[in-house]
Motif scaffolding. Structure first.
Motif, PDB file in Angstrom:
ATOM      1  N   ILE A 252       0.863  -1.187   0.000  1.00 15.35           N
ATOM      2  CA  ILE A 252       0.000   0.000   0.000  1.00 15.35           C
ATOM      3  C   ILE A 252       0.896   1.232   0.000  1.00 15.35           C
ATOM      4  CG2 ILE A 252      -1.795   1.259   1.237  1.00 15.35           C
ATOM      5  CD1 ILE A 252      -2.382  -1.442   2.692  1.00 15.35           C
ATOM      6  N   ILE A 253       0.593   2.180  -0.864  1.00 13.28           N
ATOM      7  CA  ILE A 253       1.374   3.418  -0.872  1.00 13.28           C
ATOM      8  C   ILE A 253       0.429   4.608  -0.940  1.00 13.28           C
ATOM      9  CG2 ILE A 253       2.919   4.873  -2.243  1.00 13.28           C
ATOM     10  CD1 ILE A 253       4.498   2.499  -3.006  1.00 13.28           C
ATOM     11  N   GLN A 254       0.627   5.562  -0.051  1.00  8.90           N
ATOM     12  CA  GLN A 254      -0.107   6.817  -0.167  1.00  8.90           C
ATOM     13  C   GLN A 254       0.907   7.920  -0.377  1.00  8.90           C
ATOM     14  OE1 GLN A 254      -2.926   7.844   2.986  1.00  8.90           O
ATOM     15  NE2 GLN A 254      -2.691   9.978   2.368  1.00  8.90           N
ATOM     16  N   ASN A 255       0.666   8.760  -1.380  1.00  8.23           N
ATOM     17  CA  ASN A 255       1.630   9.805  -1.704  1.00  8.23           C
ATOM     18  C   ASN A 255       1.440  11.042  -0.828  1.00  8.23           C
ATOM     19  OD1 ASN A 255       3.438   9.003  -3.741  1.00  8.23           O
ATOM     20  ND2 ASN A 255       1.695   8.835  -5.134  1.00  8.23           N
ATOM     21  N   VAL A 256       2.447  11.939  -0.880  1.00 10.15           N
ATOM     22  CA  VAL A 256       2.244  13.238  -0.217  1.00 10.15           C
ATOM     23  C   VAL A 256       1.088  13.923  -0.912  1.00 10.15           C
ATOM     24  CG1 VAL A 256       4.557  13.681   0.633  1.00 10.15           C
ATOM     25  CG2 VAL A 256       3.994  14.237  -1.729  1.00 10.15           C
ATOM     26  N   SER A 257       0.367  14.751  -0.173  1.00  5.83           N
ATOM     27  CA  SER A 257      -0.798  15.359  -0.810  1.00  5.83           C
ATOM     28  C   SER A 257      -0.465  16.737  -1.370  1.00  5.83           C
ATOM     29  CB  SER A 257      -1.965  15.419   0.174  1.00  5.83           C
ATOM     30  OG  SER A 257      -1.566  16.121   1.320  1.00  5.83           O
ATOM     31  N   HIS A 258      -1.172  17.066  -2.424  1.00  8.15           N
ATOM     32  CA  HIS A 258      -1.085  18.394  -3.032  1.00  8.15           C
ATOM     33  C   HIS A 258      -2.488  18.969  -3.014  1.00  8.15           C
ATOM     34  CE1 HIS A 258       3.017  18.181  -4.386  1.00  8.15           C
ATOM     35  NE2 HIS A 258       2.802  16.944  -4.807  1.00  8.15           N
ATOM     36  N   ASP A 259      -2.605  20.152  -2.470  1.00  5.32           N
ATOM     37  CA  ASP A 259      -3.913  20.821  -2.425  1.00  5.32           C
ATOM     38  C   ASP A 259      -4.965  19.928  -1.784  1.00  5.32           C
ATOM     39  OD1 ASP A 259      -2.633  22.868  -3.896  1.00  5.32           O
ATOM     40  OD2 ASP A 259      -3.088  21.804  -5.771  1.00  5.32           O
ATOM     41  N   GLY A 260      -4.577  19.221  -0.739  1.00  2.25           N
ATOM     42  CA  GLY A 260      -5.553  18.428   0.016  1.00  2.25           C
ATOM     43  C   GLY A 260      -5.960  17.122  -0.645  1.00  2.25           C
ATOM     44  N   ALA A 261      -5.326  16.780  -1.772  1.00  2.00           N
ATOM     45  CA  ALA A 261      -5.669  15.504  -2.421  1.00  2.00           C
ATOM     46  C   ALA A 261      -4.418  14.655  -2.593  1.00  2.00           C
ATOM     47  CB  ALA A 261      -6.316  15.758  -3.774  1.00  2.00           C
ATOM     48  N   THR A 262      -4.610  13.344  -2.609  1.00  2.00           N
ATOM     49  CA  THR A 262      -3.466  12.450  -2.731  1.00  2.00           C
ATOM     50  C   THR A 262      -3.804  11.274  -3.644  1.00  2.00           C
ATOM     51  OG1 THR A 262      -1.900  11.120  -1.463  1.00  2.00           O
ATOM     52  CG2 THR A 262      -4.143  11.104  -0.689  1.00  2.00           C
ATOM     53  N   ASP A 263      -2.764  10.550  -4.069  1.00  2.00           N
ATOM     54  CA  ASP A 263      -2.985   9.307  -4.832  1.00  2.00           C
ATOM     55  C   ASP A 263      -2.742   8.140  -3.900  1.00  2.00           C
ATOM     56  OD1 ASP A 263      -3.301  10.956  -6.992  1.00  2.00           O
ATOM     57  OD2 ASP A 263      -1.264  10.635  -7.761  1.00  2.00           O
ATOM     58  N   PHE A 264      -3.545   7.091  -4.046  1.00  3.63           N
ATOM     59  CA  PHE A 264      -3.499   5.960  -3.127  1.00  3.63           C
ATOM     60  C   PHE A 264      -3.383   4.690  -3.966  1.00  3.63           C
ATOM     61  CE2 PHE A 264      -5.140   2.901  -0.155  1.00  3.63           C
ATOM     62  CZ  PHE A 264      -4.817   3.410   1.098  1.00  3.63           C
ATOM     63  N   SER A 265      -2.264   3.979  -3.819  1.00  5.50           N
ATOM     64  CA  SER A 265      -2.047   2.773  -4.638  1.00  5.50           C
ATOM     65  C   SER A 265      -1.927   1.528  -3.778  1.00  5.50           C
ATOM     66  CB  SER A 265      -0.744   2.871  -5.439  1.00  5.50           C
ATOM     67  OG  SER A 265      -0.736   3.998  -6.255  1.00  5.50           O
ATOM     68  N   PHE A 266      -2.350   0.396  -4.327  1.00  7.99           N
ATOM     69  CA  PHE A 266      -2.131  -0.869  -3.623  1.00  7.99           C
ATOM     70  C   PHE A 266      -2.090  -2.022  -4.626  1.00  7.99           C
ATOM     71  CE2 PHE A 266      -6.518  -2.256  -3.986  1.00  7.99           C
ATOM     72  CZ  PHE A 266      -7.235  -1.061  -4.042  1.00  7.99           C
ATOM     73  N   THR A 267      -1.566  -3.143  -4.173  1.00  4.41           N
ATOM     74  CA  THR A 267      -1.514  -4.307  -5.055  1.00  4.41           C
ATOM     75  C   THR A 267      -2.456  -5.404  -4.546  1.00  4.41           C
ATOM     76  OG1 THR A 267       0.327  -5.332  -3.858  1.00  4.41           O
ATOM     77  CG2 THR A 267       0.904  -3.893  -5.677  1.00  4.41           C
TER      78      THR A 267
END
Ligand code: ASP
Ligand code: MG
Length: 408
Positions: A295-310
């Motif tokens: 599971i990876i959550q990225n740093v957020s920009h403008d209150g939104a982030t990308d969330f990845s998982f396998t």
């Protein structure tokens, strides 16, 4: 004189000739004065055949009845093996799991062993019998037949060894031990003389399918001395699975390169970065029994982030559909996915005391132009997600970078 549990896999009992060979092998151990408990699987392909029969009748077979059917494969091999041993002049007696009383919970098709009644077996051993016990099965409190999940006879053997405090549990299979990686991918792969339980668990869960994972957990917990050996070769010590303390000082940093091809990746783009979001995304996925791995959550920009998982590739379609729905509810920007990825891992307890393993791994992959998409680490493992087409190359490169080839 020792008490030894010997488990023979499906390929080792695939024909009556092979069953006769197993009986001969057991006779040799017996002649050395050991007490032997033999735990066979069903003849190879048989459990698949039985499950297919059930599925012919019902698209979703009743799990209780499925276990009644699937457990019969081992009932055939125990009888045949006991008879083959009689032909060798041995005293031998077979038992199904329920007869011994391998007591399990009532989770049909993946039951857990709760207790094993050792009385009958001890009495037979004392009278000089080889005791042949069907793997993969038991019975619940109400006497319903249960099975332990695919590959479960490994766990039967280890559980018997634990219950009877056997000196060793030997798993005879079609490979002669545990290798530094799959020899079909890297011909220079080397058989390991020893591997720790922790490493074996990582290797097994990462797709080195030598042993059922649960059997390794069980052996670690009850300190069962576990050895993997070839049933087709008479020589060789196989691979001994040890507790770490037993290992020698000159332990290598990395013991093996494991990999898993059947992976897929999903990313939810532009999801609001708020407390509770991870749960809102992964909660529903976990509830449908889809295994999420990295599971990876990225740093957020403008209150939104990308969330990845396998996830496992087989769950990709289902997970993608769910994620689209979750994304709509959370007002995410969209869903992207890739089901042509794989996971490659370097495993070794030696990593605990040696920094720099990760950078060595990344530089080796980078030098081959292999892009790393995701990374995860534990105390004894570093895993990367890469494009599937680079799998073989990555495994070969890492095997070499960590000096795992055969000694010349
Ligand atoms: N016969 C069972 C199976 O195929 C159990 C085993 O082989 O370990 O899953
Ligand atoms: Mg098996």
């Amino acid at each position: 004189m020792a008490l030894i549990v010997q488990k023979f896999g499906g390929t080792s009992v695939a024909s009556t000739d092979r069953i006769k060979n197993v009986a001969k092998r057991v006779a040799r151990w017996k002649a050395q004065g050991h007490d032997i408990i033999v735990v066979p699987s069903a003849m190879s392909g048989e459990t698949n055949r039985l499950i297919a029969l059930a599925k012919d009748i019902s698209a979703s077979p009743d799990p209780r009845e499925l276990d009644v059917i699937a457990s019969t494969g081992e009932q055939v091999t125990i009888g045949l093996l006991a008879m083959a041993m009689h032909e060798e002049g041995l005293k031998a007696k077979s038992y199904t799991g329920p007869q011994v009383r391998v007591l399990t919970d009532s989770t049909f098709t993946k039951a857990r062993i709760l207790q094993i009644d050792d009385e009958r077996i001890r009495k037979d051993l004392a009278e000089g019998y080889v005791v042949v016990v069907a793997g993969f099965q038991g019975a619940d409190e109400d006497g319903n037949i249960t099975t332990l999940g695919r590959g479960g006879s490994d766990t039967s053997a280890v559980a018997l060894a634990a219950a009877l405090r056997a000196d060793e549990c030997q798993i005879y299979t079609d490979v002669d031990g545990v290798y530094t990686t799959d020899p079909r991918v890297v011909p220079e792969a080397r058989k390991l003389d020893t591997i720790t339980f922790e490493e074996m668990l990582e290797m097994a869960s990462l797709g080195s399918k030598v042993l059922q994972i649960r059997s390794v957990e069980f052996a670690g917990k009850y300190k069962v001395k576990l050895r993997v050996l070839s049933s087709f070769q008479d020589e060789g010590e196989g691979t001994l699975i040890t507790v770490e303390e037993d290992k020698k000082m000159e332990q290598p940093i990395i013991s093996g390169i494991a990999f898993n091809r059947d992976e897929a990746k999903l990313t939810l783009l532009g999801v609001p970065d708020l407390p509770g979001i991870a749960y809102k995304i992964l909660g529903p996925i976990a509830e449908t029994n889809i295994d999420v791995d990295m599971i990876i959550q990225n740093v957020s920009h403008d209150g939104a982030t990308d969330f990845s998982f396998t996830v496992n590739r087989g769950d990709y379609g289902k997970a993608e559909a769910m994620l689209k729905e979750i994304g709509t509810n959370l007002k995410a920007r969209g869903v992207v996915g890739d089901n042509k990825i794989c996971k490659v891992s370097a495993v070794g307890v030696g990593m605990r005391s040696h920094p720099g393993v990760a950078s060595k791994m990344f530089s080796a992959l980078g030098a081959e132009g292999i892009n790393i998409q995701m990374i995860s680490t534990s105390e004894i493992k570093i895993s990367v997600v890469i494009e599937e087409k680079y799998l073989e190359l990555a495994v070969r490169v890492l095997h070499k970078a960590f000096g795992l080839e055969k000694a010349e």
